[in-house]
Design a protein around this motif. Structure first.
Motif, PDB file in Angstrom:
ATOM      1  N   ASP A 263       0.849  -1.190   0.000  1.00 47.71           N
ATOM      2  CA  ASP A 263       0.000   0.000   0.000  1.00 47.71           C
ATOM      3  C   ASP A 263       0.888   1.246   0.000  1.00 47.71           C
ATOM      4  OD1 ASP A 263      -1.813   2.050   0.443  1.00 47.71           O
ATOM      5  OD2 ASP A 263      -3.044   0.884   1.830  1.00 47.71           O
ATOM      6  N   ALA A 264       1.246   1.699  -1.198  1.00 53.03           N
ATOM      7  CA  ALA A 264       2.148   2.843  -1.321  1.00 53.03           C
ATOM      8  C   ALA A 264       1.528   4.120  -0.786  1.00 53.03           C
ATOM      9  CB  ALA A 264       2.552   3.025  -2.787  1.00 53.03           C
ATOM     10  N   GLN A 265       0.199   4.239  -0.874  1.00 56.92           N
ATOM     11  CA  GLN A 265      -0.452   5.437  -0.370  1.00 56.92           C
ATOM     12  C   GLN A 265      -0.338   5.528   1.150  1.00 56.92           C
ATOM     13  OE1 GLN A 265      -1.876   8.065  -2.210  1.00 56.92           O
ATOM     14  NE2 GLN A 265      -1.647   8.946  -0.158  1.00 56.92           N
ATOM     15  N   SER A 266      -0.520   4.400   1.860  1.00 59.28           N
ATOM     16  CA  SER A 266      -0.355   4.412   3.313  1.00 59.28           C
ATOM     17  C   SER A 266       1.078   4.777   3.693  1.00 59.28           C
ATOM     18  CB  SER A 266      -0.730   3.043   3.894  1.00 59.28           C
ATOM     19  OG  SER A 266      -2.122   2.859   3.902  1.00 59.28           O
ATOM     20  N   GLU A 267       2.037   4.299   2.921  1.00 58.54           N
ATOM     21  CA  GLU A 267       3.438   4.639   3.194  1.00 58.54           C
ATOM     22  C   GLU A 267       3.652   6.145   3.063  1.00 58.54           C
ATOM     23  OE1 GLU A 267       7.915   3.125   1.940  1.00 58.54           O
ATOM     24  OE2 GLU A 267       6.160   2.401   0.839  1.00 58.54           O
ATOM     25  N   ARG A 268       3.085   6.741   2.028  1.00 57.06           N
ATOM     26  CA  ARG A 268       3.211   8.200   1.858  1.00 57.06           C
ATOM     27  C   ARG A 268       2.473   8.940   2.974  1.00 57.06           C
ATOM     28  NH1 ARG A 268       2.669   6.632  -3.674  1.00 57.06           N
ATOM     29  NH2 ARG A 268       0.398   6.945  -3.604  1.00 57.06           N
ATOM     30  N   ASP A 269       1.326   8.409   3.363  1.00 60.23           N
ATOM     31  CA  ASP A 269       0.559   9.059   4.434  1.00 60.23           C
ATOM     32  C   ASP A 269       1.299   9.038   5.761  1.00 60.23           C
ATOM     33  OD1 ASP A 269      -1.496   9.642   2.676  1.00 60.23           O
ATOM     34  OD2 ASP A 269      -2.692   7.882   3.214  1.00 60.23           O
ATOM     35  N   TYR A 270       2.008   7.947   6.016  1.00 58.39           N
ATOM     36  CA  TYR A 270       2.792   7.884   7.254  1.00 58.39           C
ATOM     37  C   TYR A 270       3.901   8.933   7.239  1.00 58.39           C
ATOM     38  CZ  TYR A 270       6.081   6.270  10.786  1.00 58.39           C
ATOM     39  OH  TYR A 270       6.955   6.217  11.849  1.00 58.39           O
ATOM     40  N   GLN A 271       4.603   9.052   6.134  1.00 67.43           N
ATOM     41  CA  GLN A 271       5.672  10.045   6.034  1.00 67.43           C
ATOM     42  C   GLN A 271       5.108  11.461   6.158  1.00 67.43           C
ATOM     43  OE1 GLN A 271       8.881   9.446   6.156  1.00 67.43           O
ATOM     44  NE2 GLN A 271       8.459   7.236   6.191  1.00 67.43           N
ATOM     45  N   ALA A 272       3.932  11.695   5.596  1.00 70.37           N
ATOM     46  CA  ALA A 272       3.306  13.013   5.722  1.00 70.37           C
ATOM     47  C   ALA A 272       2.944  13.309   7.173  1.00 70.37           C
ATOM     48  CB  ALA A 272       2.057  13.080   4.841  1.00 70.37           C
ATOM     49  N   ALA A 273       2.470  12.282   7.896  1.00 66.12           N
ATOM     50  CA  ALA A 273       2.156  12.468   9.316  1.00 66.12           C
ATOM     51  C   ALA A 273       3.415  12.813  10.097  1.00 66.12           C
ATOM     52  CB  ALA A 273       1.509  11.210   9.877  1.00 66.12           C
ATOM     53  N   LEU A 274       4.520  12.119   9.785  1.00 58.66           N
ATOM     54  CA  LEU A 274       5.779  12.409  10.466  1.00 58.66           C
ATOM     55  C   LEU A 274       6.192  13.859  10.236  1.00 58.66           C
ATOM     56  CD1 LEU A 274       8.351  11.684  11.990  1.00 58.66           C
ATOM     57  CD2 LEU A 274       9.269  10.730   9.853  1.00 58.66           C
ATOM     58  N   GLN A 275       6.087  14.326   9.011  1.00 60.89           N
ATOM     59  CA  GLN A 275       6.466  15.708   8.728  1.00 60.89           C
ATOM     60  C   GLN A 275       5.558  16.701   9.443  1.00 60.89           C
ATOM     61  OE1 GLN A 275       9.357  16.517   7.322  1.00 60.89           O
ATOM     62  NE2 GLN A 275       9.582  14.265   7.349  1.00 60.89           N
ATOM     63  N   ARG A 276       4.302  16.335   9.628  1.00 63.51           N
ATOM     64  CA  ARG A 276       3.401  17.213  10.386  1.00 63.51           C
ATOM     65  C   ARG A 276       3.857  17.315  11.843  1.00 63.51           C
ATOM     66  NH1 ARG A 276      -1.537  19.086   9.176  1.00 63.51           N
ATOM     67  NH2 ARG A 276      -1.829  17.623   7.440  1.00 63.51           N
ATOM     68  N   PHE A 277       4.290  16.175  12.425  1.00 68.45           N
ATOM     69  CA  PHE A 277       4.810  16.209  13.796  1.00 68.45           C
ATOM     70  C   PHE A 277       6.085  17.049  13.879  1.00 68.45           C
ATOM     71  CE2 PHE A 277       2.118  12.445  14.676  1.00 68.45           C
ATOM     72  CZ  PHE A 277       1.629  12.810  15.908  1.00 68.45           C
ATOM     73  N   VAL A 278       6.938  16.945  12.859  1.00 67.66           N
ATOM     74  CA  VAL A 278       8.164  17.756  12.839  1.00 67.66           C
ATOM     75  C   VAL A 278       7.800  19.238  12.825  1.00 67.66           C
ATOM     76  CG1 VAL A 278      10.189  18.379  11.465  1.00 67.66           C
ATOM     77  CG2 VAL A 278       9.580  15.966  11.774  1.00 67.66           C
ATOM     78  N   ALA A 279       6.816  19.606  12.014  1.00 66.42           N
ATOM     79  CA  ALA A 279       6.382  21.003  11.948  1.00 66.42           C
ATOM     80  C   ALA A 279       5.807  21.484  13.283  1.00 66.42           C
ATOM     81  CB  ALA A 279       5.344  21.172  10.845  1.00 66.42           C
ATOM     82  N   LEU A 280       5.308  20.538  14.082  1.00 66.65           N
ATOM     83  CA  LEU A 280       4.779  20.886  15.407  1.00 66.65           C
ATOM     84  C   LEU A 280       5.872  20.970  16.462  1.00 66.65           C
ATOM     85  CD1 LEU A 280       1.525  18.693  15.401  1.00 66.65           C
ATOM     86  CD2 LEU A 280       1.635  21.189  15.341  1.00 66.65           C
ATOM     87  N   GLY A 281       7.111  20.702  16.077  1.00 67.88           N
ATOM     88  CA  GLY A 281       8.235  20.856  16.995  1.00 67.88           C
ATOM     89  C   GLY A 281       8.888  19.577  17.456  1.00 67.88           C
ATOM     90  N   CYS A 282       8.504  18.415  16.884  1.00 67.19           N
ATOM     91  CA  CYS A 282       9.097  17.142  17.285  1.00 67.19           C
ATOM     92  C   CYS A 282      10.392  16.885  16.509  1.00 67.19           C
ATOM     93  CB  CYS A 282       8.133  15.989  17.049  1.00 67.19           C
ATOM     94  SG  CYS A 282       6.649  16.080  18.067  1.00 67.19           S
TER      95      CYS A 282
END
Length: 597
Positions: A263-282
């Motif tokens: 599921d390549a879309q889920s893989e991309r979604d996970y990476q997008a979630a990680l980047q959102r956490f980084v933008a929140l200061g993680c």
């Protein structure tokens, strides 16, 4: 009318909507939904409304769930309704409420009915029930997720704003992802399981489904607490969500260890979630997922399946056909587990616990996909065991390793399939996960469940000390992100606020201290500087252990903050600053360190 617990309670207290009207709305929506597979049994509507009306004679301000309709997974006892565990031949009439249900009622909640589940809470798909398959609230053809299928669908579909599930292998998290809601899996022993039919008694916990993290946290506060009736109950710290210590270190597996099963879309979604956490200061910190993967395999390949067998062995002997064939095949394997098998697995688990604990020395929380992908009911029918197992790759190890978890929606794909992530931390850190998860969920701007309605504005948090807590003012190496902050984290301390002192102090860099530390000296009121500090909360026992370990020339005294309040905090003996560098003009230790690097 409001949808969230927080807003509904506020309306009930204000009198703009009554608890009876809210309960009646739930029943109307159940009829409109017309899915008989969500609930196994419903309370009489008139009886539930009468109970809601009777709340008018109580102190609404003292009831955190005042008038909130709740659905209960049908492996949790509710007086007056049968407990079936989705097996009619096993059904019995409980004599009393489970402890957690009694706590719901005491908090002002109104039980609506008992929800469907994977039979005997064995499964992550939500289709192994003679009572039918609840339709996924987001997309009819998707599996609803299990085992707490009915509870998750009931919240996502707007039938109730709160429901209870259970979680042994992921049953409080996988259905949350697949229905675009929040699933809170508390620390083991934090919520009593007295009156809950066991799956694996040593690993079971009651889970919470809600539309927002704040709603789930409200429910957890009402339901948590030590219970002598539960042999596995524990006295664990619990506070409300609050400010986060920054920068927060977020554990992320190595890329080659992540599995999405094509599921390549889920893989991309996970990476997008990680980047959102980084933008929140993680700050992402890579870790080795291997010991967690190995632990996950122990749950069904090891002796813990014998716990499931123990619960229904008499039924399997007398009426095996009453058990769903897939469920029966899984549980019957438990009949052949030996004592030697059990001890060998326990020894291996202990070694894996040590390895996993070391991972959490370098991270504050772990970020994983809640599930690697999603499947349709038709896909599952073609390969029920393999696809079910895939849904648990990121969940099966959690209770074996004594972790708490929070599943949060992350995105909804163009094809309507929801994707979510789970935050994990060692037991006792439930509030930390809620503090981070609420920021992430709000930042996604996703609608709530299947309602299409926006999330309410994120409420400002006014952190409060718990009844058993003491505030500690931190000025130097114990600040968040600094060299000794881990000592506070290890004691389950939580950040209350970032502030500054009254202008009554001078700050010195203490010579020869390892790691480098400052000393804050009190001077005549108004003749010093305002120093930036953090205020942390510790339990009384943790505060005592912390203070006992403080080395000279530092000590704990009363520190006056900018708002005039006093709190215990770090001070230095006057003799120790003789010849030390006065760094008061920097306004704080963090600014001094930044200027000297």
């Amino acid at each position: 009318m409001a949808e969230t617990i927080a807003d509904l309670v506020a309306e009930h207290r204000a009198g703009t909507t009554t608890p009876a009207e809210t309960v009646a709305r739930s029943y109307a929506r159940i009829r409109e939904r017309n899915d008989p597979s969500i609930f196994i049994s419903l309370r009489d509507e008139a009886e539930a409304i009468a109970e809601a009306q009777a709340l008018s004679g109580k102190d609404a301000a003292a009831l955190p769930l005042y008038g909130i309709p709740v659905a209960i997974k049908d492996n949790i006892d509710v007086a007056g309704l049968p407990t079936t565990a989705a097996c009619p031949a096993f059904a019995f009439q409980p004599a009393r409420d489970a402890t957690v249900v009694a706590k719901l009622r005491a908090a002002g909640a109104i039980v609506i009915g008992k929800t469907n589940l994977d039979q005997f809470a064995t499964g992550l798909v939500g289709v192994r029930s003679p009572y039918g398959v609840p339709k996924n609230a987001m997309r009819d053809d998707l599996v609803p997720g299990g085992s707490s299928s009915g509870s998750a669908v009931a919240v996502s579909a707007g039938l109730v704003p709160l429901s209870l599930g259970t979680d042994t292998a992921g049953s409080g998290r996988v259905p949350a992802m697949l229905n675009n809601i929040v699933g809170l899996k508390p620390s083991l022993g934090l919520i009593s399981t007295a009156g809950v039919l066991p799956a694996c008694r040593t690993l079971d916990c009651v889970s919470i489904f809600a539309l927002t993290v704040d709603d789930a946290a409200i429910a957890l506060q009402a339901l948590a607490g030590y219970d002598e009736a539960d042999a596995y109950s524990r006295k664990l710290p619990l506070s409300a969500p609050g400010p986060l210590a920054a920068p927060l270190r977020l554990g992320v597996p190595r890329a080659d260890q992540l599995q999405f099963f094509g599921d390549a879309q889920s893989e991309r979604d996970y990476q997008a979630a990680l980047q959102r956490f980084v933008a929140l200061g993680c700050t992402p910190v890579e870790f080795d997922l291997a010991p967690f993967d190995e632990t996950a395999k122990l749950l069904y390949d090891g002796p813990w399946v014998a716990e499931r067998y123990l619960v229904i062995r008499e039924l399997l002997k007398s009426n095996p056909d009453a058990v769903h064939p897939v469920t029966r095949g899984i549980i019957e394997a438990g009949a052949h587990v030996t004592g030697a098998d059990t001890f060998a697995a326990l020894y291996r688990l202990q070694a894996l616990r040590q390895r996993s604990a070391r991972v959490f020395e370098s991270i504050d929380a772990m970020l994983l996909p809640t599930a690697p992908t999603a499947y349709t009911v038709a896909e599952l029918a073609a390969d029920p065991v393999t696809l079910n197992s895939r849904l648990g790759v990121y969940t099966n190890f959690v209770n074996l390793l004594d972790l708490c978890g929070l599943a949060v929606p992350s995105t909804i794909r163009d094809d309507g399939i929801p994707f979510g992530v789970t935050l994990l931390a060692p037991a006792g850190h439930d509030a930390r996960l809620a503090s981070l998860g609420r920021l992430f969920h709000a930042d996604t701007q996703l609608t709530m469940g299947a309602s299409g309605l926006p999330q309410p504005p994120l409420a400002a948090i006014e952190p409060q000390l718990g009844a058993d807590e003491i505030a500690l003012v931190v000025v130097g190496a114990h600040l968040s992100g600094m060299a000794l902050n881990g000592e506070l984290q290890a004691l389950n301390a939580r950040l209350l606020r970032v502030t500054e002192t009254a202008p009554d102090y001078q700050l010195y860099a203490l010579p020869g201290s390892v790691p480098p530390k400052p000393g804050m000296l009190r001077v005549e009121a108004g003749s010093g500087a305002a120093i930036k500090v953090e205020v942390w909360a510790l339990s009384q026992a943790a505060f005592g252990r912390f203070v006992a370990a403080i080395p000279r020339p530092l000590s704990i005294g009363s520190v006056r903050l900018a708002d005039g309040s006093l709190a215990k905090g770090f001070l230095v003996e006057p003799i120790a600053v003789t010849g030390a560098l006065d760094i008061s003009h920097y306004g704080g230790w963090r600014a001094f360190i930044a200027a000297t690097v």
